[in-house]
Scaffold this motif. Structure first.
Motif, PDB file in Angstrom:
ATOM      1  N   GLN A  18       1.066  -1.008  -0.272  1.00 43.62           N
ATOM      2  CA  GLN A  18      -0.062  -0.202  -0.484  1.00 43.62           C
ATOM      3  C   GLN A  18       0.781   1.224  -0.335  1.00 43.62           C
ATOM      4  OE1 GLN A  18      -1.300  -1.910   3.391  1.00 43.62           O
ATOM      5  NE2 GLN A  18      -0.495  -0.056   4.613  1.00 43.62           N
ATOM      6  N   ALA A  19       2.056   1.292   0.567  1.00 43.83           N
ATOM      7  CA  ALA A  19       3.060   2.103   0.779  1.00 43.83           C
ATOM      8  C   ALA A  19       3.757   2.836  -0.504  1.00 43.83           C
ATOM      9  CB  ALA A  19       3.959   1.826   1.411  1.00 43.83           C
ATOM     10  N   GLU A  38       8.191  -4.801  -7.275  1.00 46.99           N
ATOM     11  CA  GLU A  38       7.378  -5.399  -5.807  1.00 46.99           C
ATOM     12  C   GLU A  38       8.526  -6.857  -6.571  1.00 46.99           C
ATOM     13  OE1 GLU A  38       5.747  -5.621  -3.198  1.00 46.99           O
ATOM     14  OE2 GLU A  38       6.782  -8.014  -3.797  1.00 46.99           O
ATOM     15  N   SER A  45       2.548  -8.873   1.385  1.00 48.93           N
ATOM     16  CA  SER A  45       2.408  -9.696   3.084  1.00 48.93           C
ATOM     17  C   SER A  45       0.883  -9.273   3.219  1.00 48.93           C
ATOM     18  CB  SER A  45       2.938  -7.761   3.398  1.00 48.93           C
ATOM     19  OG  SER A  45       3.874  -6.996   3.683  1.00 48.93           O
ATOM     20  N   VAL A  57      -7.833  -5.149  11.732  1.00 46.47           N
ATOM     21  CA  VAL A  57      -7.893  -4.629  12.892  1.00 46.47           C
ATOM     22  C   VAL A  57      -8.908  -3.138  13.237  1.00 46.47           C
ATOM     23  CG1 VAL A  57      -6.864  -3.930  15.641  1.00 46.47           C
ATOM     24  CG2 VAL A  57      -5.921  -5.927  14.076  1.00 46.47           C
ATOM     25  N   THR A  58      -8.399  -2.357  12.351  1.00 46.30           N
ATOM     26  CA  THR A  58      -8.897  -0.648  12.526  1.00 46.30           C
ATOM     27  C   THR A  58     -10.047  -0.719  11.096  1.00 46.30           C
ATOM     28  OG1 THR A  58      -7.072  -0.768  10.376  1.00 46.30           O
ATOM     29  CG2 THR A  58      -6.474  -0.234  12.412  1.00 46.30           C
ATOM     30  N   VAL A 105      14.884  -5.559  -6.480  1.00 43.18           N
ATOM     31  CA  VAL A 105      15.952  -4.510  -5.787  1.00 43.18           C
ATOM     32  C   VAL A 105      17.020  -5.258  -5.083  1.00 43.18           C
ATOM     33  CG1 VAL A 105      17.491  -2.952  -5.549  1.00 43.18           C
ATOM     34  CG2 VAL A 105      14.790  -2.479  -6.426  1.00 43.18           C
ATOM     35  N   PHE A 394      -3.050   1.840   6.500  1.00 41.64           N
ATOM     36  CA  PHE A 394      -4.000   2.209   5.786  1.00 41.64           C
ATOM     37  C   PHE A 394      -4.181   3.621   5.719  1.00 41.64           C
ATOM     38  CE2 PHE A 394      -5.370  -1.996   4.555  1.00 41.64           C
ATOM     39  CZ  PHE A 394      -4.735  -1.964   3.191  1.00 41.64           C
TER      40      PHE A 394
HETATM   41  C1  LIG Z   1      -0.021  -8.557  11.720  1.00 47.62           C
HETATM   42  C2  LIG Z   1       0.045  -7.426  10.898  1.00 47.62           C
HETATM   43  C3  LIG Z   1      -1.290  -6.785  11.343  1.00 47.62           C
HETATM   44  C4  LIG Z   1      -1.959  -5.491  11.044  1.00 47.62           C
HETATM   45  N1  LIG Z   1      -2.966  -4.970  10.506  1.00 47.62           N
HETATM   46  C5  LIG Z   1      -3.471  -3.997  10.252  1.00 47.62           C
HETATM   47  C6  LIG Z   1      -4.719  -3.292  10.591  1.00 47.62           C
HETATM   48  O1  LIG Z   1      -5.337  -3.774  10.442  1.00 47.62           O
HETATM   49  N2  LIG Z   1      -5.410  -1.657   9.773  1.00 47.62           N
HETATM   50  C7  LIG Z   1      -3.645  -1.252   9.302  1.00 47.62           C
HETATM   51  O2  LIG Z   1      -3.795  -0.205   8.488  1.00 47.62           O
HETATM   52  N3  LIG Z   1      -2.446  -1.600   9.373  1.00 47.62           N
HETATM   53  C8  LIG Z   1      -2.678  -3.520   9.678  1.00 47.62           C
HETATM   54  N4  LIG Z   1      -0.910  -3.247   9.730  1.00 47.62           N
HETATM   55  C9  LIG Z   1      -0.094  -3.308   9.351  1.00 47.62           C
HETATM   56  C10 LIG Z   1       0.512  -2.996   7.579  1.00 47.62           C
HETATM   57  O3  LIG Z   1      -0.766  -2.092   6.910  1.00 47.62           O
HETATM   58  C11 LIG Z   1       0.541  -3.736   7.214  1.00 47.62           C
HETATM   59  O4  LIG Z   1       1.834  -3.910   7.421  1.00 47.62           O
HETATM   60  C12 LIG Z   1       0.893  -3.104   5.826  1.00 47.62           C
HETATM   61  O5  LIG Z   1       1.768  -4.659   5.140  1.00 47.62           O
HETATM   62  C13 LIG Z   1       1.785  -2.374   5.386  1.00 47.62           C
HETATM   63  O6  LIG Z   1       1.861  -1.570   4.387  1.00 47.62           O
HETATM   64  P1  LIG Z   1       3.729  -1.698   3.280  1.00 47.62           P
HETATM   65  O7  LIG Z   1       3.453  -1.280   1.939  1.00 47.62           O
HETATM   66  O8  LIG Z   1       4.635   0.063   3.955  1.00 47.62           O
HETATM   67  O9  LIG Z   1       4.076  -2.309   3.534  1.00 47.62           O
HETATM   68  P2  LIG Z   1       4.708  -4.427   2.787  1.00 47.62           P
HETATM   69  O10 LIG Z   1       3.058  -4.132   2.671  1.00 47.62           O
HETATM   70  O11 LIG Z   1       4.870  -4.665   3.991  1.00 47.62           O
HETATM   71  O12 LIG Z   1       5.084  -3.683   1.098  1.00 47.62           O
HETATM   72  C14 LIG Z   1       6.207  -4.598   1.385  1.00 47.62           C
HETATM   73  C15 LIG Z   1       6.339  -4.608  -0.758  1.00 47.62           C
HETATM   74  O13 LIG Z   1       7.918  -4.871  -0.721  1.00 47.62           O
HETATM   75  C16 LIG Z   1       8.157  -5.383  -1.146  1.00 47.62           C
HETATM   76  N5  LIG Z   1       9.900  -5.882  -1.519  1.00 47.62           N
HETATM   77  C17 LIG Z   1      10.652  -6.227   0.267  1.00 47.62           C
HETATM   78  N6  LIG Z   1      11.563  -5.663  -0.576  1.00 47.62           N
HETATM   79  C18 LIG Z   1      11.705  -5.886  -1.773  1.00 47.62           C
HETATM   80  C19 LIG Z   1      13.216  -5.062  -2.587  1.00 47.62           C
HETATM   81  N7  LIG Z   1      14.180  -4.975  -2.277  1.00 47.62           N
HETATM   82  N8  LIG Z   1      13.082  -5.092  -4.209  1.00 47.62           N
HETATM   83  C20 LIG Z   1      10.862  -4.760  -4.192  1.00 47.62           C
HETATM   84  N9  LIG Z   1      10.529  -5.557  -3.371  1.00 47.62           N
HETATM   85  C21 LIG Z   1      10.574  -5.416  -2.337  1.00 47.62           C
HETATM   86  C22 LIG Z   1       8.043  -6.695  -0.565  1.00 47.62           C
HETATM   87  O14 LIG Z   1       7.357  -8.069  -1.477  1.00 47.62           O
HETATM   88  C23 LIG Z   1       5.940  -6.157   0.034  1.00 47.62           C
HETATM   89  O15 LIG Z   1       5.293  -6.489  -1.178  1.00 47.62           O
HETATM   90  C24 LIG Z   1      -0.631  -5.016   9.928  1.00 47.62           C
HETATM   91  C25 LIG Z   1       0.281  -5.152  10.371  1.00 47.62           C
HETATM   92  C26 LIG Z   1       0.650  -6.837  10.299  1.00 47.62           C
HETATM   93  C27 LIG Z   1       2.063  -7.326  10.712  1.00 47.62           C
END
Ligand SMILES: Cc1cc2nc3c(=O)[nH]c(=O)nc-3n(C[C@H](O)[C@H](O)[C@H](O)COP(=O)(O)OP(=O)(O)OC[C@H]3O[C@@H](n4cnc5c(N)ncnc54)[C@H](O)[C@@H]3O)c2cc1C
Length: 421
Positions: A18-19, A38, A45, A57-58, A105, A394
């Motif tokens: 999502q980021a 990606e 995740s 949870v949110t 990467v 989110f």
């Molecule tokens: C158990 C759990 C429950 C959660 N519950 C909630 C909730 O209820 N509500 C909420 O808002 N948030 C929640 N979160 C927090 C958060 O929303 C998630 O962790 C979310 O997945 C974060 O998004 P992101 O895009 O920052 O990271 P990620 O979803 O981790 O995405 C990062 C991506 O980068 C990729 N990547 C990594 N390294 C590389 C590389 N070197 N080259 C290319 N790609 C790479 C990975 O494959 C991955 O797909 C929860 C987290 C956890 C762990």
């Protein structure tokens, strides 16, 4: 592979969660050419590291991905895992995010004074700016004492847990009482398994208080807009465990004391594993009391807000313990207790080993101010408390992405003007 770059782009985004997608949305809006690498698949995740019964949870209304906020029928509900994956996938499609799935990467380094070299197995790209949106949960954080578990006990990390049927017969011991540990323990408990839970110091939060979801009250209180530098704990809050509660079945509290009264066996913090026994600290009472104190403290905050604003709401209440530990033993003979599996709900470590840039502090955390790192042109997005509570969730990642997009736009504009002068 040759050392020469194959092409140049203004921006490379690393990570298709999502980021990274929020970043891509604002870059697309600004007409800034970029690619999103990606390593696995979009929303990896959510898709691959959550159990079958996983729910947010949110509440859904907090799913505020920029340009595509949650618009379903249950804003106060909690999406299940597969719905979350579909929400994120649909988001990527909604603006044609230029994502290259399956491309990780492998190295990020400087290229000349101002640019970066981004290396993948397929190509080497240079870029004026790079956004690392790879989350913070990379490597399961399993204590080395796990090596001393008897070989006949199956062990797995919470990110590998799917459901009770995946585990061998016998009792299950879950280590860790953060969000994942508590929810997995509940999942197993509801599936009729004998569950042992090793309880740490994670806090807990009410689900519904005085007629509304606590998250809704806390949002009104401005808790999700508080910048990290104004938080009483400052940057230390980034290391704090999340509060436990659940969105399962429409949402409810998680009350470990109630689970205990129904047969779950609670232990203090893990101290050691030796000779087929697990040893625990004598902190179970303290940990349960601490979680309840935070729960009641949140009720206090909400009460004050209701009183100050003169809001009509159902009466105040406080959590009263429904169960107390009675001199719990500080060790468990795993064979005698029939433990067939151990789940390590002990969190993750970050892995930035592929980043060949001097941007990390002594603990290995990237040094940044609101996502702008100490390396000009390098950004980080999506980390817990990057800027606010919602930065790693989110609800807040879109605001951070928009901020970085402005900064990147200004930087690229300044570079263009410099080149033309
Ligand atoms: C158990 C759990 C429950 C959660 N519950 C909630 C909730 O209820 N509500 C909420 O808002 N948030 C929640 N979160 C927090 C958060 O929303 C998630 O962790 C979310 O997945 C974060 O998004 P992101 O895009 O920052 O990271 P990620 O979803 O981790 O995405 C990062 C991506 O980068 C990729 N990547 C990594 N390294 C590389 C590389 N070197 N080259 C290319 N790609 C790479 C990975 O494959 C991955 O797909 C929860 C987290 C956890 C762990």
């Amino acid at each position: 592979m040759s050392q020469k770059p194959t092409r140049h782009l203004p921006v490379v985004v690393i990570g298709g969660g999502q980021a990274g997608l929020s970043m891509s949305y604002f870059l697309t809006q600004a007409g800034i050419a970029h690619v999103v690498f990606e390593k696995r698949r979009i929303a990896h995740s959510w898709r691959s590291e959550r159990w079958d019964s996983f729910c947010l949870v949110t509440p859904n209304w907090q799913c505020k991905l920029p340009g595509n906020p949650y618009a379903g029928p249950e804003p106060d509900g909690f999406m299940r895992r597969d719905e979350i994956v579909s929400y994120v996938e649909t988001y990527a499609k909604s603006f044609g995010a230029p994502v290259r799935e399956g491309v990780g990467v492998t190295k990020l380094s400087r290229y000349g004074a101002r640019a970066f070299m981004v290396e993948t197995a397929e190509e080497k790209i240079t870029a004026d700016a790079v956004v690392m949106a790879v989350g913070g949960y990379h490597t399961p954080n399993i204590p080395r004492s796990a090596e001393r578990l008897p070989a006949n006990i199956m062990q797995l990390h919470s990110s590998g847990y799917r459901n009770a049927a995946q585990l061998p017969p016998g009792a299950v011991l879950v280590v860790g009482s953060g969000q994942s540990g508590c929810q997995i323990a509940e999942d197993l408990h509801l599936a009729g398994r004998n569950v042992h839970l090793v309880v740490g110091s994670a806090p807990r939060c009410p689900r519904v208080y005085r007629g509304r979801d606590a998250v809704d009250w806390l949002a009104d209180l401005g808790q999700y807009d508080l910048p990290v530098d104004q938080h009483p704990k400052r940057e230390a809050v980034r290391r704090q465990a999340n509060h436990y509660l659940t969105g399962r079945d429409g949402g409810r509290d998680i009350d470990l004391r109630r689970f205990a009264s129904e047969g779950m066996i609670l232990h203090g913090r893990l101290a050691d594993i030796a000779d087929g026994k697990m040893h625990f600290g004598d902190d179970l009472v303290k940990n349960l009391d601490g979680a309840d104190a935070v729960y009641n403290g949140i009720c206090d905050l909400i009460d004050r807000h209701i009183a100050e604003k003169g809001i009509a709401a159902p009466p105040a209440s406080r959590y009263r313990p429904v169960w107390q530990p009675d001199n719990p033993p500080t060790s468990l003979d795993l064979a005698a207790a029939g433990v067939g599996s151990v789940i390590w709900a002990t969190g993750f470590r970050s892995d930035w080993s592929w980043v060949d840039l001097p941007v990390f502090d002594g603990s290995g955390y990237p040094t940044h101010q609101r996502g702008i790192t100490t390396q000009p042109g390098l950004y980080v997005l999506g980390l817990p408390w990057l800027y606010t509570w919602g930065s790693g969730r989110f609800v807040g990642v879109g605001r951070d992405a928009e901020y970085l997009a402005h900064h990147i736009g200004a930087r690229l504009g300044a570079a263009t003007a410099e080149a033309a002068a």
